[in-house]
Design a protein around this motif. Structure first.
Motif, PDB file in Angstrom:
ATOM      1  N   ASN A  93       0.599  -1.397  -0.033  1.00 19.34           N
ATOM      2  CA  ASN A  93       0.022  -0.735   0.358  1.00 19.34           C
ATOM      3  C   ASN A  93       0.452   1.332  -0.280  1.00 19.34           C
ATOM      4  N   LEU A  95      -0.048   5.230  -0.326  1.00 15.69           N
ATOM      5  CA  LEU A  95      -0.697   5.743   0.380  1.00 15.69           C
ATOM      6  C   LEU A  95      -0.165   5.607   1.912  1.00 15.69           C
ATOM      7  N   LEU A  96      -0.236   4.106   2.574  1.00 10.13           N
ATOM      8  CA  LEU A  96       0.461   4.281   3.931  1.00 10.13           C
ATOM      9  C   LEU A  96       1.530   3.916   3.893  1.00 10.13           C
ATOM     10  N   GLU A 139       7.829  -3.824   9.346  1.00 14.14           N
ATOM     11  CA  GLU A 139       6.090  -4.000   9.723  1.00 14.14           C
ATOM     12  C   GLU A 139       6.059  -2.827  11.345  1.00 14.14           C
ATOM     13  N   VAL A 140       4.394  -2.435  11.134  1.00 15.67           N
ATOM     14  CA  VAL A 140       4.589  -0.612  11.404  1.00 15.67           C
ATOM     15  C   VAL A 140       4.433  -1.474  12.909  1.00 15.67           C
ATOM     16  N   GLN A 141       4.844  -2.060  14.602  1.00 19.97           N
ATOM     17  CA  GLN A 141       4.497  -2.048  15.368  1.00 19.97           C
ATOM     18  C   GLN A 141       3.082  -1.779  15.721  1.00 19.97           C
ATOM     19  N   ASP A 142       3.461  -0.043  16.246  1.00 20.30           N
ATOM     20  CA  ASP A 142       2.220   0.459  17.083  1.00 20.30           C
ATOM     21  C   ASP A 142       1.720   1.568  16.779  1.00 20.30           C
ATOM     22  N   SER A 144      -0.102   4.107  17.677  1.00 22.68           N
ATOM     23  CA  SER A 144      -0.866   5.563  18.753  1.00 22.68           C
ATOM     24  C   SER A 144      -0.103   6.262  19.687  1.00 22.68           C
ATOM     25  N   ILE A 177     -12.051  -1.457  21.225  1.00 24.76           N
ATOM     26  CA  ILE A 177     -13.360  -1.746  20.598  1.00 24.76           C
ATOM     27  C   ILE A 177     -13.900  -3.422  20.587  1.00 24.76           C
TER      28      ILE A 177
ATOM     29  N   LEU B 201      -5.171  -2.380  20.935  1.00 20.05           N
ATOM     30  CA  LEU B 201      -5.628  -2.456  19.005  1.00 20.05           C
ATOM     31  C   LEU B 201      -3.687  -2.497  18.806  1.00 20.05           C
ATOM     32  N   GLY B 202      -3.014  -1.855  19.731  1.00 15.41           N
ATOM     33  CA  GLY B 202      -1.661  -2.682  19.299  1.00 15.41           C
ATOM     34  C   GLY B 202      -1.184  -4.334  18.840  1.00 15.41           C
ATOM     35  N   ALA B 206       0.118  -5.520  15.411  1.00 11.69           N
ATOM     36  CA  ALA B 206       1.141  -6.063  15.203  1.00 11.69           C
ATOM     37  C   ALA B 206       0.777  -7.939  14.760  1.00 11.69           C
ATOM     38  N   SER B 209      -0.225  -9.057  11.145  1.00 11.78           N
ATOM     39  CA  SER B 209       0.879  -9.314  10.213  1.00 11.78           C
ATOM     40  C   SER B 209       1.242 -10.282  10.540  1.00 11.78           C
ATOM     41  N   ILE B 236     -14.053  -0.866  12.942  1.00  7.93           N
ATOM     42  CA  ILE B 236     -12.858  -0.083  13.035  1.00  7.93           C
ATOM     43  C   ILE B 236     -14.368   0.476  12.313  1.00  7.93           C
ATOM     44  N   TYR B 247      -6.148   5.876  18.338  1.00  7.41           N
ATOM     45  CA  TYR B 247      -5.691   4.828  17.208  1.00  7.41           C
ATOM     46  C   TYR B 247      -6.339   5.497  16.221  1.00  7.41           C
ATOM     47  N   TYR B 249      -5.720   8.414  13.026  1.00 11.90           N
ATOM     48  CA  TYR B 249      -4.964   9.188  12.921  1.00 11.90           C
ATOM     49  C   TYR B 249      -5.617  10.070  11.810  1.00 11.90           C
ATOM     50  N   PRO B 255      -6.415   3.411   9.821  1.00  6.62           N
ATOM     51  CA  PRO B 255      -5.997   2.700   9.189  1.00  6.62           C
ATOM     52  C   PRO B 255      -5.109   1.662   9.167  1.00  6.62           C
ATOM     53  N   TRP B 256      -3.919   1.736   9.850  1.00  8.93           N
ATOM     54  CA  TRP B 256      -3.393   0.484   9.621  1.00  8.93           C
ATOM     55  C   TRP B 256      -3.665  -0.792   9.413  1.00  8.93           C
ATOM     56  N   VAL B 259      -6.162  -1.865   6.906  1.00  5.21           N
ATOM     57  CA  VAL B 259      -5.019  -2.214   6.189  1.00  5.21           C
ATOM     58  C   VAL B 259      -5.038  -3.105   5.943  1.00  5.21           C
ATOM     59  N   LYS B 260      -4.151  -3.711   7.240  1.00  3.95           N
ATOM     60  CA  LYS B 260      -3.487  -5.407   7.548  1.00  3.95           C
ATOM     61  C   LYS B 260      -4.859  -6.014   7.734  1.00  3.95           C
ATOM     62  N   ARG B 263      -5.849  -6.917   3.926  1.00 10.79           N
ATOM     63  CA  ARG B 263      -4.925  -7.681   3.465  1.00 10.79           C
ATOM     64  C   ARG B 263      -5.106  -9.549   3.790  1.00 10.79           C
ATOM     65  N   ALA B 308      -5.843   5.037   1.191  1.00 12.23           N
ATOM     66  CA  ALA B 308      -5.397   4.156   1.926  1.00 12.23           C
ATOM     67  C   ALA B 308      -5.702   2.947   1.737  1.00 12.23           C
ATOM     68  N   VAL B 309      -6.681   3.215   2.473  1.00  8.14           N
ATOM     69  CA  VAL B 309      -8.029   1.839   3.051  1.00  8.14           C
ATOM     70  C   VAL B 309      -8.682   1.733   2.346  1.00  8.14           C
ATOM     71  N   GLU B 312      -7.011  -0.260  -0.039  1.00 10.83           N
ATOM     72  CA  GLU B 312      -6.875  -1.539   0.041  1.00 10.83           C
ATOM     73  C   GLU B 312      -8.031  -2.895  -0.486  1.00 10.83           C
TER      74      GLU B 312
END
Lengths: 177, 965
Positions: A93, A95-96, A139-142, A144, A177, B201-202, B206, B209, B236, B247, B249, B255-256, B259-260, B263, B308-309, B312
């Protein structure tokens, strides 16, 4: 690697493997930071850096932020005098990835306060630490603000001998959530 | 000095960096660095123990020097020491140094792993984090071996902190990517899937992925992740922009993670459970709806994250390819982006539409944007965007718009960037062929292509145009006329000369009636280009000239004059010289009948996958060449119709002995001609097939033409593929004296060979042709050497693609090394699935000892002297046998030469006998061989005598050669 994406949904698509590497370099072509998420010999890395810096610097303004490069795609953006460039796979992706770069710039900015190229030159090790907190293995970890709060803690070591202050890190638990 | 006062700045480091920055020259910089290295070295070696701070500072300096591009060969031990420090920043620098400068010193790795182990066990989350980052950064096999078992436990343990879980998930992902075999699947996998439900959410981000990558390789095991991912995604996309707190953005919720998740869902087909499926469709619709809402922020970050979303989601819609409604909506959305003022969006819309074009549901919708895309090609300033526009035009092309698209691409080609020209050329060539209703249009297009971008027209392209012209007689006259006109240009590209030379050589007669293109004018036109061309092209033109001698006897003398000139007959290039000599002889001695047969019009080419398409695939990787199957279908219906005449045309040339057919007919001239080139078997065949690759596949009568007659008729192979070795001795023995041709053929499969040998080495190309219109799956050819054979013959093969499309051909290369003399032949075993059935067949691969022959010329005296030296009974093997073929002296000579030995004339006192000499080259020894063949015409018998220094060799060569007569 001739995988044909012909079929409908019987075969899974080749999904991308995250960011391959990140390079930061100046308008003069000086490399300021390099982070590799794939294993390559040093010689190869140097060659790649030379090639990519050349390609990106030769691009005009107002063009897209994407360039095909070998089997990969370069996604880059300029912030003041510094170019941030990520190599991702074709399917990834774009844009991301631009926003990954932006978030990283925000993190640097948050730590240094109006970050500039000199900050990254003189505190290169901190630029690496911040990046490691944000991205692991490509890979993005977090995403926030958790790590925003961690930053001063991570880097102002005098406050955290023996990691005692570390529990504060978990106070900012995200709302589920 | 900026920013050094911040945090734990190291003054010494800042001073050093600033010194380096002040260096005026590279030399000064190196000098300053060397000084610093000396300083650090002395500190590390000094008696006084360094405190943690100094160690950290020096290690950091070394790191800086390394990152400047200089080599560092010490300091590793000090860095490792830092790992066990209790101070966070010291540990951190130690890990950073190790991550960047890891080296495979095993002693060091042990120490590093030890430190990591301690930190992982420390239960201190920050230390665990550092250790996990280090493993992920290095990602080596050693690390995987040491920790791949441990990390899953940390990941799913109930008391692990969230931040550590995140690092552990991604660390495991990295290890799985580098060494999947070392990451054990187990109980933990099901618990990992449930991390998708985690509160944090973090952690979900992770874990997603990790799960995506694992699910790709083990889809069954992670199937439950689909419904979890859908419900997470749904929560979401339906949340308000502030629900997710940090979370969110720039007003876009997570968004991250979105997208994941999208995917992850691309690893699977659309969910089968209607409820889950409905929920997912709802999500996708919501995402498409949101794209129409006014932006919540003017910031580019907002629109980037939102889009981006969206992109995807569109990828997922295309991947599922099952909801026409969503596909068309996606296409309309992308259509809007095509005209967006953001270049990035235009780029991505073009890219994304490319995949939409291949879906039957949205192909038509994509086509409506053709004008916009053509406009993009003309006006976009960014080459990346233009490249995507070319890709999209290629993808949306069909019969209805092919002429327009090809014309636009040709237009663009005149000004296109050099970097993408070759690709555009290939694309134009493919489209022109694929959608040619009218083949005159096809010929015009390709000639235009050569005119505009001749340098970028690869061999595949001009081979292809010739194949098509040869196979379609309705276009031959037009092609001849058009190339003739194109060649009038004062400066034309060499590729045009090649195509022109070839086509006029075959079909020049079709336009010779017109006085403006009379034979002499055609010849003069071609010859006016001759001297400007490279050797392969000149070689091709010489072949054209000899064809002209056949087509137009009235200009024979003119052509003979040209061939006879010193610049041809004494040309420094052996290939050109040989052609000139042989063609001249052929034209002088052969009767018109013989000439007409030898230079018969080329038979149609067998149907095979367009080599251009194969090239484009190689160039671009998979995704871009989409509708292969369709191409196949259309092409075979276009061209198969003309494949029939092959056998009719060819039967004229057929003679009982396949390897000698051409020579047999052209026998007379060859006896008197210059001594035959030592390595060649049948002279004419070799002139064509061994020459530069540029000419090889096109030459008339060359053996690698699979449709060649003798092969089609010698059907001795059983039709049904069974698990037995197809002995096919006749086919096998045919290859003893020649190197190219068809080895095996049944209703499904054709196997062709092309090989070359030099001394004890050789290389064989095996071509597997799928004769059906159905794919072969799991196609696995294996070359097997028996235990006896293995030590003597060294064979190396590369694996071939396991799927062979209908009508396609794949190639396999076998590299051969003869270590010592051998008796048996290796076996080629082929297994594949065709339709529902499993096919298994084996054939002998004709790699025989005589292939490693080098001919030796010698006088009569020498020959008989050596003959006597080898008089030990063990060195001689003799065989008396009945002739299986007509006893023609010329054919026999050709066979002896084809066998590999030199044919020694005027050596044997009896002129009816044949003698030969040569050396068998193996890696270990060289074995001199002498042979004598005495025919007895009355009895229709032969006596063959072999004398070599080794009994086994005499034996084997005698066996092989006896089968030939």
């Amino acid at each position: 690697f001739l995988y044909l994406c012909l079929s409908k949904h019987c075969k899974p698509r080749c999904l991308p493997e995250g960011i391959h590497f990140i390079l930061l370099f100046s308008r003069q072509g000086k490399l300021r930071l390099q982070k590799w998420y794939t294993t390559l010999p040093d010689k190869e890395k140097k060659k790649i850096v030379r090639e990519i810096v050349q390609i990106v610097l030769a691009r005009h303004q107002k063009t897209s932020s994407f360039v095909d490069w070998k089997d990969l795609k370069l996604v880059y953006k300029r912030y003041a005098s510094l170019y941030f460039c990520c190599a991702i796979e074709d399917q990834d992706n774009e844009l991301l990835t631009l926003e990954v770069v932006h978030r990283y710039v925000e993190l640097l900015d948050r730590y240094f306060g109006n970050v500039c190229e000199l900050d990254i030159i003189f505190n290169f090790e901190k630029a690496y630490f911040i990046l490691d907190e944000f991205i692991i293995g490509g890979e993005v970890q977090d995403t926030s603000k958790r790590i925003w709060e961690l930053l001063p803690f991570l880097l102002l070591s005098s406050l955290c001998i023996d990691g005692k202050a570390s529990t504060s890190a978990n106070n900012s638990r995200a709302t589920g959530i | 000095m900026p920013a050094v006062s911040k945090g734990d700045g190291m003054r010494g480091l800042a001073v050093f960096i600033s010194d380096i920055r002040n260096c005026k020259s590279k030399e000064a910089e190196i000098k300053r660095i060397n000084k610093e290295l000396a300083n650090i070295r002395s500190k590390f070696k000094g008696d006084k123990a360094l405190d943690g701070y100094s160690k950290k500072k020096y290690v950091c300096k070394l790191l800086f020097i390394f990152l400047l591009g200089h080599d560092i060969d010490f300091g590793h031990m000090e860095a490792v020491n830092l790992l066990s420090s209790n101070r966070y920043t010291e540990k951190q620098i130690g890990y950073l140094f190790i991550s960047v400068l890891v080296n495979s010193n095993s002693e060091l790795i042990r120490l590093i792993n030890n430190a990591i182990k301690n930190d992982l066990a420390s239960r201190n989350p920050t230390f665990m984090g550092l250790a996990l980052h280090c493993i992920a950064n290095v990602g080596s096999r050693e690390m995987a071996e040491a920790f791949a078992g441990e990390i899953p436990k940390i990941l799913v343990a109930g008391d692990t902190m969230d931040s550590v879980k995140q690092s552990a998930a991604l660390c495991l992902l990295r290890l799985y990517r580098t060494s999947p075999d070392l990451v054990p699947m187990g109980d933990w996998t099901s618990r990992v899937v449930h991390l998708l439900n985690d509160q944090h959410l973090g952690v979900v981000t992770a874990a997603t992925s990790l799960i995506t990558t694992l699910a790709q390789k083990n889809p069954e095991e992670f199937k439950t992740s689909v419904s979890l991912a859908v419900s997470r995604l749904s929560r979401i996309v339906t949340s308000a922009s502030t629900d997710l707190q940090d979370y969110t953005y720039y007003f876009v919720p997570a968004p991250w993670l979105s997208v994941k998740l999208l995917r992850l869902l691309q690893c699977y087909p659309p969910p089968e459970d209607p409820a889950v499926r409905g929920r997912l469709t709802e999500c996708l619709e919501t995402i498409l709806n949101k794209a129409q809402e006014p932006p919540k922020s003017k910031k580019v970050q907002h629109s980037n994250a939102k889009n981006a979303v969206l992109f995807e989601a569109i990828s997922l819609i295309i991947h599922h390819d099952s909801e026409p409604n969503l596909l068309v909506r996606a296409c309309n959305q992308l259509g809007q982006f095509l005209q967006h003022r953001e270049t990035n969006l235009r780029y991505l819309a073009l890219e994304s539409m490319c995949t939409l074009a291949s879906s039957e549901f949205s192909h038509e919708a994509v086509k409506t944007h053709i004008e916009t895309v053509i406009n993009a090609l003309k006006t976009e300033r960014d080459v990346s965007v233009r490249q995507r526009a070319v890709d999209l035009l290629y993808a949306m092309c069909d019969r209805s718009n092919a002429q327009q698209i090809v014309a636009e691409m040709l237009n663009y080609l005149e000004t296109a960037d050099y970097s993408i020209r070759e690709e555009i050329v290939l694309k134009v060539a493919i489209l022109a062929e694929k959608y040619a209703v009218d083949y005159t249009w096809y010929v015009d297009t390709i000639l235009n292509l050569i005119r505009i971008a001749g340098d970028y027209v690869s061999e595949e392209v001009w081979y292809r145009v010739i194949q098509i012209v040869i196979n379609r007689d309705d276009v031959q006259g037009y092609a001849a006329k058009t190339v003739f006109e194109a060649l009038q240009a004062p400066a034309c590209h060499e590729n045009l000369v090649k195509v022109g030379g070839y086509i006029l050589g075959e079909f020049g007669n079709l336009i010779a009636g017109d006085p403006r293109s009379s034979p002499l004018i055609q010849f003069n036109l071609l010859h006016s280009k001759f001297h400007l061309c490279s050797v392969p092209t000149r070689a091709l033109l010489l072949s054209t000239y000899i064809k002209f001698v056949n087509l137009f006897p009235e200009i024979k003398t003119t052509i003979q004059d040209v061939l006879r000139s010193d610049s041809q007959l004494k040309n420094a290039d052996v290939e050109l010289q040989q052609r000139a000599v042989e063609y001249l002889r052929l034209s002088t001695i052969a009767s018109t009948d013989i000439l007409a047969t030898v230079l018969e019009e080329m038979p149609p080419f067998p149907e095979r996958e367009s080599s251009i398409l194969a090239k484009l695939k190689k160039k671009k990787g998979p995704g871009t060449v989409t509708d292969l199957e369709e191409i196949k279908k259309e092409r075979s219906s276009d061209m198969n119709g003309s494949a029939e005449p092959a056998s009719v045309n060819a039967s004229a040339v057929s003679t009982p002995s396949p390897s000698a057919d051409l020579l047999g007919l052209g026998a007379a001239p060859l006896t008197n001609s210059a001594p035959p080139p030592s390595s060649s078997g049948s002279l004419l065949v070799d002139v064509f097939s061994d020459s530069a690759s540029a000419v090889a596949p096109l030459a008339p009568g060359s053996d690698d033409n699979f449709a060649s007659p003798d092969l089609a008729s010698s059907e001795v192979v059983s039709e049904e593929p069974a698990d037995t070795v197809h002995d096919a001795d006749e086919l096998f023995h045919k290859f003893v004296c020649k190197n190219n041709g068809v080895l095996f053929e049944n209703q499904l499969l054709q196997i062709g060979l092309k090989s070359e040998f030099r001394q004890n080495l050789g290389r064989m190309f095996i071509f597997y042709g799928n004769k059906t219109s159905t794919q072969f799956l799991n196609f696995t050819p294996t070359v097997i050497c028996s235990d006896d054979l293995q030590p003597s013959l060294n064979l190396q093969t590369k694996p071939v693609d396991p799927t062979v499309d209908g009508g396609a051909q794949v190639q396999q290369v076998v590299n051969i090394e003869c270590v010592s003399d051998f008796m048996e032949a290796p076996i080629l075993n082929i297994q594949f699935r065709y339709g529902g059935t499993f096919q298994n067949l084996s054939v002998k691969l004709p790699i025989t000892l005589n292939k490693f022959f080098q001919p030796t010329e010698m006088s009569s005296q020498d020959f008989f002297q050596r003959w006597k030296q080898l008089s030990n009974p063990k060195q001689e093997v003799q065989n008396i046998f009945k002739a299986k073929h007509p006893m023609d002296a010329e054919i026999t000579k050709a066979k002896i030469i084809g066998f590999g030995s030199a044919l020694l004339e005027e050596v044997d006192p009896n002129p009816a006998n044949f003698v030969g000499a040569g050396i068998i080259h193996t890696k270990t020894t060289q074995i001199g061989c002498l042979l004598r063949l005495e025919p007895n015409l009355q009895a229709q018998m032969y006596r063959l005598t072999l004398r070599t220094s080794k009994e086994a060799v005499s034996q084997r060569l005698c066996e092989l050669l006896s089968e030939q007569f």
